[in-house]
Design an enzyme around this catalytic site. Structure first.
Site, PDB file in Angstrom:
ATOM      1  N   GLY A  50      28.565  10.378   4.115  1.00  0.00           N
ATOM      2  CA  GLY A  50      28.220   8.987   4.394  1.00  0.00           C
ATOM      3  C   GLY A  50      29.464   8.207   4.748  1.00  0.00           C
ATOM      4  N   CYS A  77      31.025  16.286   1.515  1.00  0.00           N
ATOM      5  CA  CYS A  77      31.865  15.155   1.905  1.00  0.00           C
ATOM      6  C   CYS A  77      31.671  13.980   0.936  1.00  0.00           C
ATOM      7  CB  CYS A  77      31.558  14.790   3.354  1.00  0.00           C
ATOM      8  SG  CYS A  77      32.831  13.808   4.104  1.00  0.00           S
ATOM      9  N   TYR A  78      31.011  12.887   1.347  1.00  0.00           N
ATOM     10  CA  TYR A  78      30.772  11.800   0.387  1.00  0.00           C
ATOM     11  C   TYR A  78      30.043  12.344  -0.840  1.00  0.00           C
ATOM     12  CZ  TYR A  78      29.283   7.254  -1.497  1.00  0.00           C
ATOM     13  OH  TYR A  78      29.077   6.163  -2.297  1.00  0.00           O
ATOM     14  N   HIS A 169      31.908  19.888   6.510  1.00  0.00           N
ATOM     15  CA  HIS A 169      30.483  19.811   6.866  1.00  0.00           C
ATOM     16  C   HIS A 169      29.930  21.185   7.265  1.00  0.00           C
ATOM     17  CE1 HIS A 169      29.940  15.441   6.787  1.00  0.00           C
ATOM     18  NE2 HIS A 169      31.226  15.404   7.097  1.00  0.00           N
ATOM     19  N   GLU A 171      26.872  21.783   7.919  1.00  0.00           N
ATOM     20  CA  GLU A 171      25.665  21.620   8.732  1.00  0.00           C
ATOM     21  C   GLU A 171      25.929  21.546  10.230  1.00  0.00           C
ATOM     22  OE1 GLU A 171      27.196  19.481   6.823  1.00  0.00           O
ATOM     23  OE2 GLU A 171      26.718  17.384   7.209  1.00  0.00           O
ATOM     24  N   GLY A 225       3.230  12.780  30.235  1.00  0.00           N
ATOM     25  CA  GLY A 225       3.232  14.103  30.834  1.00  0.00           C
ATOM     26  C   GLY A 225       4.474  14.882  30.419  1.00  0.00           C
ATOM     27  N   VAL A 227       7.252  16.480  27.552  1.00  0.00           N
ATOM     28  CA  VAL A 227       7.028  17.327  26.380  1.00  0.00           C
ATOM     29  C   VAL A 227       6.728  16.506  25.127  1.00  0.00           C
ATOM     30  CG1 VAL A 227       7.932  19.279  25.068  1.00  0.00           C
ATOM     31  CG2 VAL A 227       9.005  18.641  27.222  1.00  0.00           C
ATOM     32  N   ASP A 228       7.578  15.509  24.859  1.00  0.00           N
ATOM     33  CA  ASP A 228       7.485  14.816  23.575  1.00  0.00           C
ATOM     34  C   ASP A 228       6.142  14.108  23.404  1.00  0.00           C
ATOM     35  OD1 ASP A 228      10.064  15.661  23.641  1.00  0.00           O
ATOM     36  OD2 ASP A 228      10.950  13.669  23.859  1.00  0.00           O
ATOM     37  N   SER A 229       5.751  13.325  24.417  1.00  0.00           N
ATOM     38  CA  SER A 229       4.501  12.587  24.252  1.00  0.00           C
ATOM     39  C   SER A 229       3.313  13.542  24.254  1.00  0.00           C
ATOM     40  CB  SER A 229       4.362  11.487  25.305  1.00  0.00           C
ATOM     41  OG  SER A 229       4.267  12.017  26.596  1.00  0.00           O
ATOM     42  N   THR A 230       3.416  14.646  24.978  1.00  0.00           N
ATOM     43  CA  THR A 230       2.312  15.610  24.996  1.00  0.00           C
ATOM     44  C   THR A 230       2.149  16.255  23.620  1.00  0.00           C
ATOM     45  OG1 THR A 230       2.749  16.090  27.310  1.00  0.00           O
ATOM     46  CG2 THR A 230       1.434  17.703  26.111  1.00  0.00           C
ATOM     47  N   ARG A 298      14.987  -1.620  36.226  1.00  0.00           N
ATOM     48  CA  ARG A 298      14.589  -1.036  34.945  1.00  0.00           C
ATOM     49  C   ARG A 298      13.840  -2.044  34.101  1.00  0.00           C
ATOM     50  NH1 ARG A 298      16.948   3.293  32.397  1.00  0.00           N
ATOM     51  NH2 ARG A 298      17.995   4.701  33.809  1.00  0.00           N
ATOM     52  N   LYS A 380      14.831  18.491  19.945  1.00  0.00           N
ATOM     53  CA  LYS A 380      14.068  18.908  21.129  1.00  0.00           C
ATOM     54  C   LYS A 380      13.560  20.353  21.060  1.00  0.00           C
ATOM     55  CE  LYS A 380      12.981  17.382  25.300  1.00  0.00           C
ATOM     56  NZ  LYS A 380      12.519  16.001  25.540  1.00  0.00           N
ATOM     57  N   ASP A 461      15.935  19.005  70.131  1.00  0.00           N
ATOM     58  CA  ASP A 461      16.627  18.411  71.281  1.00  0.00           C
ATOM     59  C   ASP A 461      16.656  16.890  71.276  1.00  0.00           C
ATOM     60  OD1 ASP A 461      17.201  20.876  72.301  1.00  0.00           O
ATOM     61  OD2 ASP A 461      15.356  20.977  73.496  1.00  0.00           O
ATOM     62  N   GLU A 522      20.761  10.462  35.920  1.00  0.00           N
ATOM     63  CA  GLU A 522      19.979   9.761  36.934  1.00  0.00           C
ATOM     64  C   GLU A 522      20.948   9.054  37.894  1.00  0.00           C
ATOM     65  OE1 GLU A 522      16.822  10.028  37.256  1.00  0.00           O
ATOM     66  OE2 GLU A 522      16.329  10.974  35.341  1.00  0.00           O
TER      67      GLU A 522
HETATM   68  P1  XMP Z   1      21.340   9.270  32.115  1.00  0.00           P
HETATM   69  O1  XMP Z   1      20.967   8.891  33.528  1.00  0.00           O
HETATM   70  O2  XMP Z   1      21.548   8.081  31.227  1.00  0.00           O
HETATM   71  O3  XMP Z   1      20.073  10.035  31.535  1.00  0.00           O
HETATM   72  O4  XMP Z   1      22.486  10.231  32.077  1.00  0.00           O
HETATM   73  C1  XMP Z   1      20.053  10.771  30.347  1.00  0.00           C
HETATM   74  C2  XMP Z   1      18.655  11.300  30.145  1.00  0.00           C
HETATM   75  O5  XMP Z   1      17.769  10.214  29.849  1.00  0.00           O
HETATM   76  C3  XMP Z   1      16.759  10.127  30.832  1.00  0.00           C
HETATM   77  N1  XMP Z   1      16.555   8.696  31.087  1.00  0.00           N
HETATM   78  C4  XMP Z   1      15.513   7.978  30.610  1.00  0.00           C
HETATM   79  N2  XMP Z   1      14.444   8.345  29.898  1.00  0.00           N
HETATM   80  N3  XMP Z   1      13.645   6.128  29.945  1.00  0.00           N
HETATM   81  C5  XMP Z   1      13.505   7.413  29.587  1.00  0.00           C
HETATM   82  O6  XMP Z   1      12.505   7.730  28.960  1.00  0.00           O
HETATM   83  C6  XMP Z   1      14.688   5.681  30.660  1.00  0.00           C
HETATM   84  O7  XMP Z   1      14.790   4.496  30.981  1.00  0.00           O
HETATM   85  C7  XMP Z   1      15.676   6.666  31.026  1.00  0.00           C
HETATM   86  N4  XMP Z   1      16.837   6.606  31.721  1.00  0.00           N
HETATM   87  C8  XMP Z   1      17.352   7.871  31.741  1.00  0.00           C
HETATM   88  C9  XMP Z   1      17.275  10.878  32.033  1.00  0.00           C
HETATM   89  O8  XMP Z   1      16.216  11.363  32.845  1.00  0.00           O
HETATM   90  C10 XMP Z   1      18.067  11.969  31.368  1.00  0.00           C
HETATM   91  O9  XMP Z   1      17.233  13.014  30.926  1.00  0.00           O
END
Ligand code: XMP
Length: 524
Positions: A50, A77-78, A169, A171, A225, A227-230, A298, A380, A461, A522
């Site tokens: 900590g 550690c702590y 650490h 871990e 669509g 992974v996480d939300s699915t 954004r 992940k 051409d 991005e």
């Molecule tokens: P950057 O561009 O910051 O992206 O290097 C790192 C990772 O995050 C994703 N990314 C986002 N995901 N909302 C999201 O859910 C966002 O506004 C957003 N901006 C970037 C990006 O695709 C990469 O996997």
């Protein structure tokens, strides 16, 4: 159950993660947890690191009952200093802070008891240190079990009780023998069973969700669509069936056929109660004329998303009130993972906002929705394993991430239907070729950017004056740093020639080989 008491180290979640890797069940609770209120008796306790100093006023301390329970304790550690604090208060500020690799020497006195933590480990180990304070003196009844050049008490053990403290650490992956050490503690010293599996996680989570939501409560959640939300949505569907309402907002910035694919897989195949809202026109109308301010883009996309999701949530809530299910919508599902939790915490602090990531949490004003975050403790790769356990197909489980603002931040410059058409098509060719070449799983994320510039080319051409796209593919484990994936030249030639030939409006293909940092993954 191993109880992990969290003193706020950035690594605490890694302790529970290592335990899960060892198939050992653990629960992580705040360091101030009163033991009398625990619904279970732990088989062992780990005190995390900590950011505080134990001797400071207001420094957190564990419930003294921790030392009366009679179960083994490991302080990291702590946590080591906390153990020392309870045994004589011999902790001092270190002369210098110590970060990074250190060479640990194990001190063995031949006793099975004091040697138990380092059993079957080499006498010299590389370990990771990250601390400011250190022990000034060995607490009474303790012996030294390990040292480093800078820390004469890098490891200590009580001479009779099963109390162990280490300054480094175990871990983090920078301590290569760390998992073996944690196993020695949890399995050999505490006797914890190594029988915990992802199937059990699913059963426990389903039970927890049912208990939390009650027999009639309803939950809404946005899905993308990804992974996480699915995975989160499928887990909710398993737990409460149609009382979970998934909403996909089609913002017009999705990839080729994406809404259709989500309807097919999440809705039909996985049986999730899904509503798709086509809001493309509203998004495109708001993005019109926004030319060179990515943060404004954004914000527009993020805010409109929340507005639309809120409208739908209210509508579903009103419908739910009069329905046979009778419950109200009280809950909002979020597929937040542990790394998102860290990132959003750091976003609140003084550290600079690099990009505003869009996030629904806490923003459903006036609806007083409570958050439910079943993936909050997972990393992940664990979410992927969970997805597979839940029967989600591989193509979905191994999907590259896709940002909330979608193609909106990959069209550099103004987002128009025409620009989106070009980008969507080029992107689908790039991804298709990557899959064909068997590279999809080797790449962490691949994307195409559409540049707002024109170059001259010659086709059939004729002189053309068309746009330029940039291919980007990166390799990363945490998306905080990344390097460009190295393609074979022949692969790049194939992609380039397909894009130029098949996509109207493009006459040049570049590759972006910038690493992150200084680039980001991005384009905006
Ligand atoms: P950057 O561009 O910051 O992206 O290097 C790192 C990772 O995050 C994703 N990314 C986002 N995901 N909302 C999201 O859910 C966002 O506004 C957003 N901006 C970037 C990006 O695709 C990469 O996997």
């Amino acid at each position: 159950t191993i109880l992990v008491l969290d003193f706020g180290s950035q690594y605490t979640h890694l302790i529970t993660r290592r335990l899960r890797e060892l198939n050992i069940y653990s629960e992580m609770l705040p360091c101030t947890q009163k033991l009398a209120e625990l619904p279970f008796k732990p088989t062992g306790i780990i005190l995390s690191g900590g950011p505080y100093s134990v001797y400071e006023d207001g420094a957190p301390h564990v419930d003294p009952a921790v030392f009366e329970l009679g179960v083994p304790i490991l302080g990291i550690c702590y946590g080591l200093q906390e153990i020392a604090w309870h045994h004589g208060k011999n902790v001092l500020a270190g002369e210098k802070r110590e970060y990074g690799h250190a060479a640990l020497k194990i001190a063995r006195d031949g006793s099975d008891h004091t040697g138990a933590l380092f059993k079957d480990l080499p006498d010299d180990m590389e370990v990771w240190m990250s601390h400011g304070d250190k022990l000034s003196k060995l607490p009474d009844e303790f012996v030294t079990i390990a040292t480093t050049a800078n820390a004469p008490f890098a490891g200590i053990a009580h001479s009779a009780k099963k109390y162990y403290g280490i300054q480094f650490h175990p871990e983090v992956t920078h301590t290569p023998q760390g998992t073996a050490l944690i196993k020695n503690f949890a399995s050999s010293i505490c006797g914890a069973k190594q029988n915990w599996t992802m199937d059990k996680f699913v059963d426990q989570e389903i039970e927890r969700i049912r208990a939390l939501v009650g027999p009639k409560g309803q939950v809404i959640g946005a899905v993308s669509g990804g992974v996480d939300s699915t995975v989160a949505a499928k887990l909710m569907q398993e737990a409460i069936g149609d009382r979970f309402h998934a909403v996909l907002v089609d913002n017009g910035l999705l990839r080729l056929d994406e809404a259709k694919i989500v309807k097919e897989t999440l809705g039909k195949q996985l049986g999730v109660n899904l509503t798709v809202i086509d809001a493309s026109e509203r998004f495109l109308a708001k993005l019109k004329g926004v030319v060179d301010d990515p943060e404004r883009k954004r914000k527009i996309i993020g805010n409109l998303f929340i507005e639309i999701f809120q409208e739908k949530a209210r509508e579903l809530a009103d419908a739910a009130k009069g329905s046979a299910k009778e419950g109200e919508i009280e809950w909002l599902l979020q597929g937040t993972l542990y790394p998102d939790v860290i990132e959003s915490i750091s976003f609140k602090g003084p550290s600079a906002t690099i990009k505003t990531h869009h996030n629904v949490g806490g923003l459903l004003e006036g609806m007083h929705l409570k958050l439910i975050e079943p993936l909050r403790e997972l990393f992940k790769d664990e979410v992927r394993e969970l997805g597979t356990t839940l029967g989600i197909p591989d193509e979905l489980v191994w999907r590259h991430p896709f940002p909330g603002p979608g193609l909106g931040i990959r069209v550099l410059g103004e987002v128009t239907p025409e620009q989106l058409r070009i980008l969507r098509h080029a992107d689908s060719i790039f991804i298709e070729e990557i899959r064909k070449a068997g590279l999809y799983r080797k790449i962490s994320q691949a994307l195409v950017g559409l540049l707002p510039v024109r170059a001259v080319g010659v086709m059939g051409d004729k002189r053309v004056h068309d746009q330029v796209v940039a291919l980007r593919a990166v390799v990363t484990t945490d998306f905080m740093t990344a390097t460009a994936f190295e393609f074979e030249p022949s692969f790049l030639r194939t992609v380039s020639s397909r894009i130029v030939n098949e996509v109207d409006g493009v006459c040049r293909v570049f590759q972006d080989i910038t690493s992150k940092p200084p680039g980001t993954i991005e384009f905006e």
